[in-house]
Design a protein around this motif. Structure first.
Motif, short mmCIF file in Angstrom:
data_model
loop_
_atom_site.label_atom_id
_atom_site.label_comp_id
_atom_site.label_asym_id
_atom_site.label_seq_id
_atom_site.Cartn_x
_atom_site.Cartn_y
_atom_site.Cartn_z
N THR A 1 19.53 -0.78 -10.47
CA THR A 1 20.09 0.42 -10.19
C THR A 1 17.69 1.27 -9.83
O THR A 1 17.84 1.76 -10.88
N THR A 2 17.66 1.31 -8.39
CA THR A 2 16.96 2.59 -8.00
C THR A 2 16.63 3.25 -7.06
O THR A 2 17.72 3.39 -5.77
N LEU A 3 16.30 4.70 -7.40
CA LEU A 3 16.75 5.52 -6.25
C LEU A 3 15.79 6.64 -6.06
O LEU A 3 14.86 6.53 -7.12
N LEU A 4 15.94 6.92 -4.32
CA LEU A 4 14.78 6.86 -4.34
C LEU A 4 15.22 8.59 -3.07
O LEU A 4 15.97 8.52 -2.08
N LEU A 5 14.57 9.61 -3.65
CA LEU A 5 14.33 10.62 -2.55
C LEU A 5 13.27 11.23 -1.52
O LEU A 5 12.12 11.28 -2.43
N GLY A 6 12.86 11.48 -0.64
CA GLY A 6 11.94 10.97 0.09
C GLY A 6 12.15 12.87 0.49
O GLY A 6 13.25 13.63 1.05
N LEU A 7 11.21 13.46 1.03
CA LEU A 7 10.94 14.92 1.97
C LEU A 7 10.20 14.68 2.78
O LEU A 7 9.00 14.37 2.83
N ASP A 8 10.37 15.43 4.09
CA ASP A 8 9.29 15.00 5.13
C ASP A 8 8.31 16.29 5.16
O ASP A 8 9.10 17.41 4.66
N VAL A 9 7.14 16.46 5.68
CA VAL A 9 6.85 17.77 6.13
C VAL A 9 7.30 18.55 6.68
O VAL A 9 7.24 19.71 7.40
#
Length: 207
Positions: free
Chosen positions: A70-78
């Motif tokens: 399992t891969t978890l990804l949290l992205g945050l934009d500018v």
């Protein structure tokens, strides 16, 4: 602690926002594409923080040693938007499937929250978006439990997420500064002086 309106799980992600999250996940990745800042991916405990290759944000990831990895990804934009995705090689969810999931953090959660299926790097999973404070809630949590009604989907350990989110914010701040510094200046029409109110400014006739 999350506000009660989020603990009791009001659906906050509109379809448009979730689809935008899908685009983010498919576009993100470590790379040197035009627009990406010179930010080397770095490990923060069990997490990895990197700039997205489209230059519009950063993300942190963690892969868990279990069936399907399992891969978890949290992205945050500018612009402050966030995107959470979870993928597993064994899942059968299809890209663009629409579903509602329950997300439980250490001090609250979101019930029947909208998500969209996606496929990335040979794994299947989903992506969703939350309100702007979600990264702060994520950083303060020890665990993230996800369920599809009565069916458990994942139980993920978030140890070290506080330091990882702090580094994520630094990456985004650096991208925001870089974007401002490299933003091209709009040119003015040839007949408009740079300072039209200066004594030396010449008057041009349209005749």
């Amino acid at each position: 602690m999350l506000p009660s309106r989020y603990r009791h799980g009001r659906i906050r992600a509109a379809g448009r926002a979730v689809l935008r999250s899908t685009c983010f996940v498919l576009a993100c990745g470590v790379g040197t594409a035009a627009g990406a800042i010179d930010y080397a991916a770095r490990d923060v405990g069990d997490w990895t923080v990197a700039a997205s290759k489209d230059g519009q944000g950063c993300f942190l990831t963690r892969t868990y040693d279990r069936a399907g990895d399992t891969t978890l990804l949290l992205g945050l934009d500018v612009d402050g938007a966030n995107h959470l995705s979870v993928l597993n090689a064994n899942w059968s969810i299809k890209a663009r499937d629409r579903l509602k999931l329950d997300f439980r953090l250490s001090n609250g959660g979101y019930a029947k929250h909208a998500a969209v299926g996606l496929r990335s790097d040979g794994k299947q999973g989903f992506v969703t978006s939350f309100e702007a404070k979600f990264p702060a809630y994520f950083a303060r949590s020890n665990d993230l439990h996800i369920a599809r009604g009565d069916v458990p989907v994942e139980r993920l350990n978030l140890a070290g997420s506080g330091a990882a989110v702090a580094e994520l914010r630094k990456c985004v701040a650096a991208q925001r500064v870089e974007a401002k510094a490299t933003k091209p200046r709009k040119t003015r029409a040839d007949d408009i002086p740079e300072d039209p109110f200066a004594p030396s400014a010449s008057r041009r006739s349209g005749k």
